[in-house]
Design an enzyme around this catalytic site. Structure first.
Site, PDB file in Angstrom:
ATOM      1  N   HIS A 134    -104.170  30.865 140.296  1.00 50.77           N
ATOM      2  CA  HIS A 134    -102.964  31.437 139.356  1.00 50.77           C
ATOM      3  C   HIS A 134    -101.577  30.648 139.744  1.00 50.77           C
ATOM      4  O   HIS A 134    -100.471  30.690 138.957  1.00 50.77           O
ATOM      5  CB  HIS A 134    -102.752  32.949 139.884  1.00 50.77           C
ATOM      6  CG  HIS A 134    -103.593  33.658 139.220  1.00 50.77           C
ATOM      7  ND1 HIS A 134    -103.895  35.329 139.331  1.00 50.77           N
ATOM      8  CD2 HIS A 134    -104.601  33.595 138.355  1.00 50.77           C
ATOM      9  CE1 HIS A 134    -104.606  35.480 138.729  1.00 50.77           C
ATOM     10  NE2 HIS A 134    -105.265  34.910 137.991  1.00 50.77           N
TER      11      HIS A 134
ATOM     12  N   ASN B 247    -111.486  38.405 127.066  1.00 51.87           N
ATOM     13  CA  ASN B 247    -111.745  36.972 126.546  1.00 51.87           C
ATOM     14  C   ASN B 247    -110.764  36.469 125.566  1.00 51.87           C
ATOM     15  O   ASN B 247    -111.126  35.072 125.132  1.00 51.87           O
ATOM     16  CB  ASN B 247    -113.114  36.613 126.525  1.00 51.87           C
ATOM     17  CG  ASN B 247    -113.852  36.570 127.879  1.00 51.87           C
ATOM     18  OD1 ASN B 247    -113.364  36.527 128.887  1.00 51.87           O
ATOM     19  ND2 ASN B 247    -115.193  36.711 127.605  1.00 51.87           N
TER      20      ASN B 247
ATOM     21  N   ARG C  20    -109.604  29.030 134.056  1.00 49.22           N
ATOM     22  CA  ARG C  20    -110.011  30.161 133.544  1.00 49.22           C
ATOM     23  C   ARG C  20    -111.185  30.507 132.889  1.00 49.22           C
ATOM     24  O   ARG C  20    -112.026  31.307 132.916  1.00 49.22           O
ATOM     25  CB  ARG C  20    -108.871  30.842 132.945  1.00 49.22           C
ATOM     26  CG  ARG C  20    -108.989  32.602 132.418  1.00 49.22           C
ATOM     27  CD  ARG C  20    -107.595  32.974 132.155  1.00 49.22           C
ATOM     28  NE  ARG C  20    -107.849  34.305 131.759  1.00 49.22           N
ATOM     29  CZ  ARG C  20    -107.610  34.905 130.579  1.00 49.22           C
ATOM     30  NH1 ARG C  20    -107.481  33.971 129.579  1.00 49.22           N
ATOM     31  NH2 ARG C  20    -107.683  36.157 130.271  1.00 49.22           N
TER      32      ARG C  20
ATOM     33  N   HIS D 129    -114.518  32.648 134.092  1.00 45.92           N
ATOM     34  CA  HIS D 129    -114.899  33.836 132.949  1.00 45.92           C
ATOM     35  C   HIS D 129    -116.517  33.546 132.571  1.00 45.92           C
ATOM     36  O   HIS D 129    -117.227  34.584 132.354  1.00 45.92           O
ATOM     37  CB  HIS D 129    -113.991  33.904 131.798  1.00 45.92           C
ATOM     38  CG  HIS D 129    -112.720  34.648 132.116  1.00 45.92           C
ATOM     39  ND1 HIS D 129    -112.224  35.741 131.156  1.00 45.92           N
ATOM     40  CD2 HIS D 129    -111.846  34.770 133.001  1.00 45.92           C
ATOM     41  CE1 HIS D 129    -111.235  36.292 131.620  1.00 45.92           C
ATOM     42  NE2 HIS D 129    -110.789  35.543 132.654  1.00 45.92           N
TER      43      HIS D 129
END
Length: 328
Positions: free
Chosen positions: A191, A94, A65, A69
């Protein structure tokens, strides 16, 4: 007339330079970039990630992740690693990011091995790959050669995907980064090893509409399970696996969850109701996986290579940070 044509041609040249610039920068990445300058670079990153994984396997989705990001804001340039009150880390999407200490550890080891050579952006891309591999997922060759960016602004994180996004909004956000619908569905397959807080999906259980009922796309049996995990007045920060079937294994079960109405996030479940994304989900969830080469593990590596090439920095507009949390 000659002057007008000249100005027109000049404008076209500027446009071409801007468009082709991104393509040229992405082509600067190559496999084995550090084979001469720092031969142990990838093995050092791998051993660092493995050490943290052995003590906490949930660090894998955290690193994945973190890389995602990073790439969606300012490109894959390690800008998410920079600390500061107005830096990307301070942006609301974040606040729950994890894995910074893994990148810092790898960077410290690399600075001892070959000072000023390996960028933080490359460490992050390599760590994301290794975290998937350690979770029984695929591995792939990561093209390297990224430089670290010098700009990190929280206000620029507004384009990050949200659990509340419609499929149309998700498609647009990915398209803005040069990623198509196939990439969107494939990358959200990450995910399968992720987690989220009850806070981000509890509304689906108790207050989906003004009448206070539940999201009808959730299967009845799964709804009961989720209500047990996240009671209406419970701790909103309680962590729940995004793939309850096999939370620590990188596999196709996430897509089967979408098919069966067992997705945690609304934005994930919506992929099943859209005609275009549904086709990709069905192929990944099918028992005939691998038909025509449409395998999730293979496609995920390809999509990650594509994503990790977004707006990479070169020597001209980047640097190799000595410490990942601040610019030189």
């Amino acid at each position: 007339m000659g002057v007008y044509v000249g100005k027109y041609c000049y404008a076209m040249i500027i446009v071409l330079v801007l468009v082709l610039g991104k393509e040229v920068r992405s082509q600067l990445l190559k496999n084995g970039y550090y084979s001469t300058s720092c031969p142990k670079a990838e093995s050092i990153v791998r051993s660092t990630v493995e050490s943290h994984f052995d003590s906490d396997p949930t660090i894998s989705p955290g690193l994945l992740r973190l890389h995602f990001h990073d790439c969606f804001v300012q490109g894959c340039d390690g800008s998410v690693l920079i600390k500061g009150k107005s830096a990307e880390q301070a942006a609301l999407p974040n606040l729950g990011l994890r894995g910074f200490e893994v990148i810092d550890d790898a960077k410290a080891r690399l600075e001892l091995e070959c000072p000023g050579v390996v960028s933080c952006a490359d460490i992050l891309a390599l760590a994301a790959r290794d975290s998937v591999d350690l979770s029984d997922g695929p591995s792939w060759r990561v093209p390297t050669g990224r430089k670290d960016g010098r700009i990190s602004l929280a206000k620029e994180a507004s384009n990050l995907p949200s659990p509340l996004d419609s499929v149309a909004v998700q498609k647009q956000k990915f398209q803005d980064k040069g990623l198509d619908t196939h990439d969107l569905v494939t990358l959200l397959g990450a995910h399968t090893i992720g987690q989220t807080d009850c806070l981000f999906f509890r509304y689906r259980l108790y207050n989906f509409t003004v009448t206070g009922n539940s999201d009808p796309t959730i299967s009845p049996s799964f709804l009961t399970q989720l209500k047990t995990l996240c009671p209406p007045n419970g701790d909103g920060s309680k962590r729940v696996a995004l793939d309850i079937g096999s939370p620590s294994k990188f596999d196709e079960s996430f897509f089967k969850n979408l098919r069966d109405g067992n997705a945690i996030l609304e934005s994930d479940q919506r992929l099943w109701s859209d005609a275009e994304t549904n086709e990709v989900v069905k192929k990944y969830a099918s028992r005939l996986r691998g038909l025509l080469g449409f395998r999730f593990d293979y496609e995920f590596g390809k999509a990650m290579i594509k994503m990790s090439s977004i707006d990479v920095k070169t020597d001209v507009d980047g640097e190799v940070r000595k410490v990942c949390s601040k610019v030189n």
